[in-house]
Scaffold this motif. Structure first.
Motif, short mmCIF file in Angstrom:
data_model
loop_
_atom_site.label_atom_id
_atom_site.label_comp_id
_atom_site.label_asym_id
_atom_site.label_seq_id
_atom_site.Cartn_x
_atom_site.Cartn_y
_atom_site.Cartn_z
N ASN A 25 0.83 -1.20 0.00
CA ASN A 25 0.00 0.00 0.00
C ASN A 25 0.87 1.26 0.00
O ASN A 25 2.09 1.19 0.02
CB ASN A 25 -0.95 -0.02 1.21
N GLU A 26 0.23 2.40 0.05
CA GLU A 26 0.92 3.67 -0.10
C GLU A 26 1.47 4.24 1.20
O GLU A 26 2.08 5.30 1.21
CB GLU A 26 -0.02 4.71 -0.73
N GLY A 27 1.25 3.55 2.31
CA GLY A 27 1.75 4.07 3.57
C GLY A 27 0.87 5.17 4.12
O GLY A 27 -0.27 5.36 3.70
N SER A 28 1.41 5.92 5.06
CA SER A 28 0.63 6.98 5.70
C SER A 28 1.56 8.10 6.14
O SER A 28 2.75 7.87 6.38
CB SER A 28 -0.13 6.44 6.91
N PRO A 29 1.05 9.33 6.25
CA PRO A 29 1.90 10.46 6.60
C PRO A 29 2.30 10.46 8.07
O PRO A 29 1.69 9.75 8.88
CB PRO A 29 1.01 11.67 6.28
N LYS A 37 -5.48 15.79 3.96
CA LYS A 37 -6.05 14.85 2.99
C LYS A 37 -5.08 13.71 2.70
O LYS A 37 -3.92 13.94 2.40
CB LYS A 37 -6.38 15.58 1.69
N PRO A 38 -5.55 12.45 2.76
CA PRO A 38 -4.66 11.31 2.48
C PRO A 38 -4.01 11.40 1.10
O PRO A 38 -2.85 11.05 0.93
CB PRO A 38 -5.59 10.10 2.59
N ASP A 39 -4.77 11.90 0.11
CA ASP A 39 -4.21 11.99 -1.23
C ASP A 39 -3.03 12.95 -1.28
O ASP A 39 -2.14 12.82 -2.13
CB ASP A 39 -5.28 12.45 -2.23
N ASP A 40 -3.02 13.94 -0.40
CA ASP A 40 -1.92 14.90 -0.37
C ASP A 40 -0.61 14.21 -0.03
O ASP A 40 0.45 14.59 -0.53
CB ASP A 40 -2.20 16.01 0.64
N TRP A 41 -0.68 13.21 0.87
CA TRP A 41 0.54 12.49 1.26
C TRP A 41 1.09 11.70 0.08
O TRP A 41 2.28 11.75 -0.21
CB TRP A 41 0.27 11.56 2.43
N THR A 42 0.25 10.99 -0.62
CA THR A 42 0.69 10.21 -1.78
C THR A 42 1.30 11.12 -2.83
O THR A 42 2.33 10.81 -3.43
CB THR A 42 -0.49 9.43 -2.38
N SER A 43 0.66 12.26 -3.06
CA SER A 43 1.16 13.21 -4.04
C SER A 43 2.52 13.77 -3.61
O SER A 43 3.44 13.89 -4.44
CB SER A 43 0.15 14.35 -4.21
N TRP A 44 2.65 14.10 -2.32
CA TRP A 44 3.93 14.63 -1.83
C TRP A 44 5.03 13.59 -1.98
O TRP A 44 6.13 13.89 -2.46
CB TRP A 44 3.78 15.03 -0.36
N LEU A 45 4.75 12.36 -1.58
CA LEU A 45 5.74 11.29 -1.62
C LEU A 45 6.23 11.05 -3.05
O LEU A 45 7.43 10.97 -3.31
CB LEU A 45 5.14 10.02 -1.03
N ASN A 46 5.29 10.95 -3.98
CA ASN A 46 5.67 10.71 -5.37
C ASN A 46 6.36 11.94 -5.96
O ASN A 46 7.24 11.80 -6.81
CB ASN A 46 4.44 10.34 -6.19
N GLY A 47 5.97 13.12 -5.51
CA GLY A 47 6.63 14.33 -5.98
C GLY A 47 8.09 14.36 -5.58
O GLY A 47 8.96 14.75 -6.38
N VAL A 48 8.39 13.97 -4.35
CA VAL A 48 9.78 13.93 -3.89
C VAL A 48 10.57 12.89 -4.69
O VAL A 48 11.71 13.14 -5.11
CB VAL A 48 9.86 13.63 -2.38
N ALA A 49 9.97 11.72 -4.91
CA ALA A 49 10.65 10.68 -5.69
C ALA A 49 10.92 11.17 -7.12
O ALA A 49 12.00 10.93 -7.67
CB ALA A 49 9.81 9.41 -5.71
N ASN A 170 7.24 7.27 8.66
CA ASN A 170 8.00 6.26 7.91
C ASN A 170 8.38 6.77 6.53
O ASN A 170 8.53 5.98 5.60
CB ASN A 170 7.17 4.98 7.77
N VAL A 171 8.55 8.09 6.39
CA VAL A 171 8.79 8.64 5.06
C VAL A 171 10.02 8.05 4.41
O VAL A 171 10.05 7.81 3.20
CB VAL A 171 8.88 10.18 5.11
N ASP A 172 11.06 7.76 5.19
CA ASP A 172 12.27 7.18 4.61
C ASP A 172 11.99 5.79 4.04
O ASP A 172 12.39 5.47 2.91
CB ASP A 172 13.40 7.13 5.64
#
Length: 345
Positions: A25-29, A37-49, A170-172
């Motif tokens: 799964n996509e994890g959690s902030p 918003k949960p979608d904001d976390w997924t967007s941020w994570l993929n943006g950093v990658a 768990n961002v790392d």
């Protein structure tokens, strides 16, 4: 065969860490994530990658291999990293001077920070969940020993780990599978880097980018800074916290467990995460000052850039823009990278 074909993905992480993330799964902030918003976390994570894939190290896309402009520099970056690792090797065999003047071997501090603290006060009976870096509170206590009274130091250190997890989460571990960078010991064998050797690290069973120790200490330091400021700690204690915040991540490079550019990725990610887990910008400013003035790894990368080692140039320049708060969000960082396309030498 292209240079990119020399680099295998690291692969899957150990079960305990993947299951803690709810893999696949996509994890959690982090708990202090303030966008809501949960979608904001997924967007941020993929943006950093995506950002790292443009300026430092390509993303791994299953079935498509390495993706991003950084594919063109991954080999030269790795060779540059190995040169810096050689120049930093002697630091690991020296003593660290702690606030107050005490000398402790870098290897002893490294070992303590690598292993899980058997006396973890947050663990309940029968809990088998593996949590990283629990013993950083032990070395933090050492850094504060000569500059903060026992009562305040004890309370602060006990609260430190909680604050660290609230801001870093768990961002790392969630970014690592997206980057899939093989560890230095793996690539040293493939690239015939015979002079390289690394220290044993029990918590290095993950892809190399980003450095978890470096990122978690950055966010733990920021949370600690706010706590120390609210408690009116003496400046000597805040300075000791800043040094510890930087030294833990640096030691992973001294020991050959991480590349210098892994720390670059962690500093960039940390500073971009700060606005989303802090109420103001003061913590990010404090963190940048600590990186810029206290990190031996940062100083060596800066020297390399000044000497014309080009694979570091774009990421180093962006780090400085983020540190100066000219670039604050992931979106702004992506725009910055797009406006400065890769110009490999």
């Amino acid at each position: 065969m292209s240079h990119a074909d020399l680099y295998p993905p690291y692969g899957r992480m150990i079960f305990e860490w993947e299951s803690g993330l709810g893999f696949p799964n996509e994890g959690s902030p982090p708990n202090h994530w303030n966008k809501g918003k949960p979608d904001d976390w997924t967007s941020w994570l993929n943006g950093v990658a995506d950002l790292l894939g443009e300026i430092l190290w390509p993303r791994w896309i299953p079935g498509q291999k390495w993706q991003g402009s950084a594919t063109a520099i991954m080999h030269d970056l790795t060779l540059a990293d190995f040169e810096l690792l050689k120049s930093l090797r002697s630091v690991f065999d020296a003593d660290a001077q702690l606030p107050g003047g005490a000398l402790i071997a870098q290897r002893r501090l490294f070992r303590c920070e690598d292993e899980e603290d058997a006396k973890d006060p947050f663990r309940t009976a029968g809990d088998e969940t593996v949590r990283l870096d629990m013993s950083v509170d032990v070395t933090l206590n050492k850094y504060l020993e000569a500059v903060l009274d026992d009562t305040r130091r004890s309370a602060f250190v006990k609260a430190y780990i909680d604050g660290l997890w609230n801001k870093s989460g768990n961002v790392d571990l969630e970014l690592k599978p997206l980057m899939q960078r093989p560890r230095a010991y793996q690539m040293a064998f493939i690239l015939n880097q015979e002079q390289f050797s690394n220290r044993q690290a029990k918590s290095a069973l993950t892809p190399s980018m980003i450095s978890g120790h470096c990122l978690e200490m950055c966010l733990g330091g920021v949370d600690g800074f706010y706590r120390a400021k609210a408690a009116a700690f003496p400046q000597a204690a805040i300075d000791a916290l800043a040094q510890h915040t930087i030294d833990v991540g640096d030691r992973r490079v001294f020991g050959g467990v991480h590349y210098p550019s892994d720390n670059l990725s962690s500093w960039i990610s940390s500073l971009l995460l700060c606005p989303n887990v802090c109420d103001d910008d003061e913590g990010a400013q404090w963190l940048w000052a600590a990186i810029e003035t206290r990190s031996a790894v940062y100083a060596r990368v800066r020297q390399a850039v000044e000497e014309g080692v080009w694979p570091y140039q774009r990421s180093f320049d962006l780090l400085r823009e983020i540190g100066a708060r000219k670039v604050v969000t992931v979106e702004q960082a992506l725009d910055w990278a797009a406006a400065r396309p890769l110009a490999a030498e």
